[in-house]
Motif scaffolding. Sequence first.
Motif, PDB file in Angstrom:
ATOM      1  N   GLU A 176       0.782  -1.570  -0.226  1.00 32.17           N
ATOM      2  CA  GLU A 176      -0.206  -0.087   0.283  1.00 32.17           C
ATOM      3  C   GLU A 176       1.244   1.325   0.554  1.00 32.17           C
ATOM      4  O   GLU A 176       0.411   2.192  -1.088  1.00 32.17           O
ATOM      5  N   GLN A 177       2.043   1.241   0.494  1.00 32.90           N
ATOM      6  CA  GLN A 177       2.741   2.416   0.714  1.00 32.90           C
ATOM      7  C   GLN A 177       3.589   2.723  -0.326  1.00 32.90           C
ATOM      8  O   GLN A 177       3.680   3.571  -0.803  1.00 32.90           O
ATOM      9  N   TYR A 178       3.619   1.171  -1.183  1.00 29.90           N
ATOM     10  CA  TYR A 178       4.794   1.626  -2.724  1.00 29.90           C
ATOM     11  C   TYR A 178       3.389   1.987  -3.344  1.00 29.90           C
ATOM     12  O   TYR A 178       3.336   2.951  -3.748  1.00 29.90           O
ATOM     13  N   TYR A 179       2.591   1.956  -3.638  1.00 29.91           N
ATOM     14  CA  TYR A 179       1.541   2.586  -4.648  1.00 29.91           C
ATOM     15  C   TYR A 179       1.097   4.099  -3.591  1.00 29.91           C
ATOM     16  O   TYR A 179       0.813   4.752  -4.866  1.00 29.91           O
ATOM     17  N   ARG A 180       1.303   4.363  -2.954  1.00 30.12           N
ATOM     18  CA  ARG A 180       0.695   5.327  -2.217  1.00 30.12           C
ATOM     19  C   ARG A 180       1.476   6.797  -2.970  1.00 30.12           C
ATOM     20  O   ARG A 180       1.655   8.004  -3.399  1.00 30.12           O
ATOM     21  N   VAL A 181       2.574   5.831  -2.735  1.00 32.24           N
ATOM     22  CA  VAL A 181       4.401   6.632  -3.259  1.00 32.24           C
ATOM     23  C   VAL A 181       4.579   6.886  -4.422  1.00 32.24           C
ATOM     24  O   VAL A 181       5.277   7.597  -5.405  1.00 32.24           O
ATOM     25  N   ASN A 182       3.643   6.397  -5.864  1.00 36.54           N
ATOM     26  CA  ASN A 182       3.654   6.015  -7.082  1.00 36.54           C
ATOM     27  C   ASN A 182       4.947   4.908  -6.713  1.00 36.54           C
ATOM     28  O   ASN A 182       5.764   5.236  -8.338  1.00 36.54           O
ATOM     29  N   GLY A 183       5.588   4.470  -5.955  1.00 41.41           N
ATOM     30  CA  GLY A 183       7.085   4.115  -6.404  1.00 41.41           C
ATOM     31  C   GLY A 183       7.893   4.647  -6.852  1.00 41.41           C
ATOM     32  O   GLY A 183       8.084   5.765  -6.160  1.00 41.41           O
ATOM     33  N   PHE A 184       8.766   4.751  -7.076  1.00 32.88           N
ATOM     34  CA  PHE A 184      10.313   5.593  -7.666  1.00 32.88           C
ATOM     35  C   PHE A 184       9.989   5.971  -8.338  1.00 32.88           C
ATOM     36  O   PHE A 184       9.278   5.081  -9.736  1.00 32.88           O
ATOM     37  N   SER A 185      11.041   7.292  -8.810  1.00 31.24           N
ATOM     38  CA  SER A 185      10.686   7.562 -10.064  1.00 31.24           C
ATOM     39  C   SER A 185      12.071   6.636 -11.432  1.00 31.24           C
ATOM     40  O   SER A 185      12.192   6.299 -10.871  1.00 31.24           O
ATOM     41  N   ASN A 186      11.382   6.799 -12.478  1.00 36.53           N
ATOM     42  CA  ASN A 186      11.923   6.427 -13.181  1.00 36.53           C
ATOM     43  C   ASN A 186      13.191   6.740 -14.182  1.00 36.53           C
ATOM     44  O   ASN A 186      13.975   6.588 -15.069  1.00 36.53           O
ATOM     45  N   LEU A 187      13.100   8.101 -13.911  1.00 32.54           N
ATOM     46  CA  LEU A 187      13.771   9.319 -13.910  1.00 32.54           C
ATOM     47  C   LEU A 187      15.172   9.020 -14.062  1.00 32.54           C
ATOM     48  O   LEU A 187      16.275   9.866 -14.741  1.00 32.54           O
ATOM     49  N   TYR A 188      15.643   8.731 -13.469  1.00 27.43           N
ATOM     50  CA  TYR A 188      17.574   8.576 -12.873  1.00 27.43           C
ATOM     51  C   TYR A 188      18.098   7.125 -13.117  1.00 27.43           C
ATOM     52  O   TYR A 188      18.297   5.948 -13.057  1.00 27.43           O
ATOM     53  N   PHE A 189      18.396   7.932 -14.359  1.00 19.19           N
ATOM     54  CA  PHE A 189      19.727   6.534 -15.057  1.00 19.19           C
ATOM     55  C   PHE A 189      20.712   7.202 -14.412  1.00 19.19           C
ATOM     56  O   PHE A 189      21.525   8.602 -14.385  1.00 19.19           O
ATOM     57  N   GLY A 190      22.091   6.225 -14.270  1.00 10.21           N
ATOM     58  CA  GLY A 190      23.305   6.530 -13.650  1.00 10.21           C
ATOM     59  C   GLY A 190      23.295   6.652 -12.084  1.00 10.21           C
ATOM     60  O   GLY A 190      22.171   6.618 -12.258  1.00 10.21           O
ATOM     61  N   TRP A 191      24.199   6.869 -11.339  1.00 16.87           N
ATOM     62  CA  TRP A 191      24.640   6.815 -10.395  1.00 16.87           C
ATOM     63  C   TRP A 191      23.795   7.835  -9.110  1.00 16.87           C
ATOM     64  O   TRP A 191      24.244   9.508  -9.838  1.00 16.87           O
ATOM     65  N   GLY A 192      22.982   7.504  -7.965  1.00 18.73           N
ATOM     66  CA  GLY A 192      22.267   8.639  -7.337  1.00 18.73           C
ATOM     67  C   GLY A 192      20.960   9.230  -7.511  1.00 18.73           C
ATOM     68  O   GLY A 192      20.211   9.680  -8.670  1.00 18.73           O
ATOM     69  N   GLY A 193      20.953   9.655  -6.772  1.00 15.32           N
ATOM     70  CA  GLY A 193      19.446  10.883  -6.505  1.00 15.32           C
ATOM     71  C   GLY A 193      18.353   9.975  -6.676  1.00 15.32           C
ATOM     72  O   GLY A 193      16.623  10.459  -6.371  1.00 15.32           O
ATOM     73  N   GLU A 194      17.986   9.158  -7.216  1.00 16.81           N
ATOM     74  CA  GLU A 194      16.954   7.943  -7.057  1.00 16.81           C
ATOM     75  C   GLU A 194      16.688   8.029  -5.597  1.00 16.81           C
ATOM     76  O   GLU A 194      15.193   7.872  -4.927  1.00 16.81           O
ATOM     77  N   ASP A 195      17.283   7.904  -4.901  1.00 16.49           N
ATOM     78  CA  ASP A 195      17.047   7.157  -3.720  1.00 16.49           C
ATOM     79  C   ASP A 195      16.354   8.420  -2.810  1.00 16.49           C
ATOM     80  O   ASP A 195      15.538   9.005  -1.668  1.00 16.49           O
ATOM     81  N   ASP A 196      16.843  10.106  -3.130  1.00 12.02           N
ATOM     82  CA  ASP A 196      16.548  11.565  -2.358  1.00 12.02           C
ATOM     83  C   ASP A 196      14.977  11.251  -2.700  1.00 12.02           C
ATOM     84  O   ASP A 196      14.469  12.437  -2.820  1.00 12.02           O
ATOM     85  N   ASP A 197      14.929  11.570  -4.742  1.00 15.54           N
ATOM     86  CA  ASP A 197      13.121  11.370  -4.757  1.00 15.54           C
ATOM     87  C   ASP A 197      12.818  10.563  -4.460  1.00 15.54           C
ATOM     88  O   ASP A 197      11.085  10.995  -4.178  1.00 15.54           O
ATOM     89  N   MET A 198      13.015   9.315  -3.392  1.00 15.16           N
ATOM     90  CA  MET A 198      11.314   8.351  -2.968  1.00 15.16           C
ATOM     91  C   MET A 198      11.684   9.878  -1.788  1.00 15.16           C
ATOM     92  O   MET A 198      10.380   9.428  -1.164  1.00 15.16           O
ATOM     93  N   HIS A 199      12.683   9.471  -1.209  1.00 15.47           N
ATOM     94  CA  HIS A 199      12.277  10.167   0.714  1.00 15.47           C
ATOM     95  C   HIS A 199      11.585  11.735   0.137  1.00 15.47           C
ATOM     96  O   HIS A 199       9.760  11.850   1.225  1.00 15.47           O
ATOM     97  N   LEU A 200      11.492  12.368  -0.996  1.00 18.45           N
ATOM     98  CA  LEU A 200      10.734  13.346  -0.942  1.00 18.45           C
ATOM     99  C   LEU A 200       8.931  12.970  -1.263  1.00 18.45           C
ATOM    100  O   LEU A 200       8.442  13.523  -0.916  1.00 18.45           O
ATOM    101  N   ARG A 201       8.980  11.937  -2.473  1.00 18.65           N
ATOM    102  CA  ARG A 201       7.446  11.724  -2.419  1.00 18.65           C
ATOM    103  C   ARG A 201       6.967  10.969  -0.307  1.00 18.65           C
ATOM    104  O   ARG A 201       5.940  10.969  -1.236  1.00 18.65           O
ATOM    105  N   ILE A 202       7.850  10.765  -0.271  1.00 16.67           N
ATOM    106  CA  ILE A 202       7.318   9.991   1.414  1.00 16.67           C
ATOM    107  C   ILE A 202       7.085  10.781   2.265  1.00 16.67           C
ATOM    108  O   ILE A 202       5.909  10.515   2.937  1.00 16.67           O
ATOM    109  N   LYS A 203       7.856  11.621   2.134  1.00 15.92           N
ATOM    110  CA  LYS A 203       7.461  13.137   2.628  1.00 15.92           C
ATOM    111  C   LYS A 203       6.248  14.024   2.290  1.00 15.92           C
ATOM    112  O   LYS A 203       4.722  14.501   3.047  1.00 15.92           O
ATOM    113  N   ALA A 204       6.197  13.945   0.939  1.00 16.32           N
ATOM    114  CA  ALA A 204       4.519  14.316   0.290  1.00 16.32           C
ATOM    115  C   ALA A 204       3.325  13.685   1.042  1.00 16.32           C
ATOM    116  O   ALA A 204       2.472  14.705   0.403  1.00 16.32           O
TER     117      ALA A 204
END
Length: 292
Positions: free
Chosen positions: A189-217
Amino acid sequence: SDVLQQETIHWSSYTDKDLALCKKTIRHLHGRMNTSLDVKATDYDKQIVLADIKYGGIYRPRDCKQKDSVAIVIPYRDRIEHLNILINHLHAMLQRQKLYYGIYVVEMSLPVQFNRGLLANAGFMTAQSIGTYSCYIIHDVDLLPLNDFNEYKCSPNNPKHLVTKNSKFKNDALPYTDYIGGVLALTTEQYYRVNGFSNLYFGWGGEDDDMHLRIKARNFTIVRNAEHIGVYLALPHNGDSSNPPNPYRDLLLQQGAYRMNVEGLSSISYIRKSLEFRQLYTWVLIDCVESE
Ligand code: UD2
């Protein structure tokens, strides 16, 4: 789809209706393990009950039933030595924890740059189509949990960061409070609520901080275990040529919270090239087209 059908039939014959619910017990656990960097195979790992692991790396305890089921999703490319160590280590620990779990290794074919968020989403979707998992743990391939009191379960109210100490950082300390890299657990349920991870981060870095923004939002907070529980050993590795630092990550992060409703699990696009139920894990190979 033939394979999926076979798997469905296979599980439909399984019944645990006469078993009592598994109780939380430390009887089978070791606590803090003395695993060093030289971790080809530890004594603990030799305790895996291979016979009880179904093809695809799926396990249920024999003597009790779990109401939750956990999918471990490992975004992966070209780290076979780490993968073998981690898979053995996880099976041994998760069996001791008496969990009902499946392990999913999701690989991205070359030449597209590595994309950990997209692989996590693809793993989520694949696992959802195979079992009815209630908890997802997105797991780096190079992190070994060193204390088996670190139960691989989700927290019902908030996403859980399972790492409290990581040997790759100075004094093993997490680099910043909002850091959620490495191993993160979300209920379905939490995974759906945040709409999963962003698919836009190619290469190293950022996708985890983006997930944190989703979690906060979504007004979730991050929960963690006590410091001495979420202890991890980081296996050393060199840089990966197909995973260079992403120069756009700060730009993407600025728009992160605004994008989350329309971009993520709901917008993922990839082709599943292979799905194999290997002895110790389900392996998924995906192809994706890098956006301009
Ligand atoms: C950090 C985070 C990780 C992720 C990454 C940024 C920690 C402990 N981990 O990892 O969660 O946010 O930064 O993208 O802080 N991988 C492969 N093959 C590759 C490249 C990556 O399998 O060629 C997978 C593998 O599961 C690996 C993970 O992606 O553990 C993270 O990549 P990394 O280990 O190169 O990056 P690291 O340790 O800085």
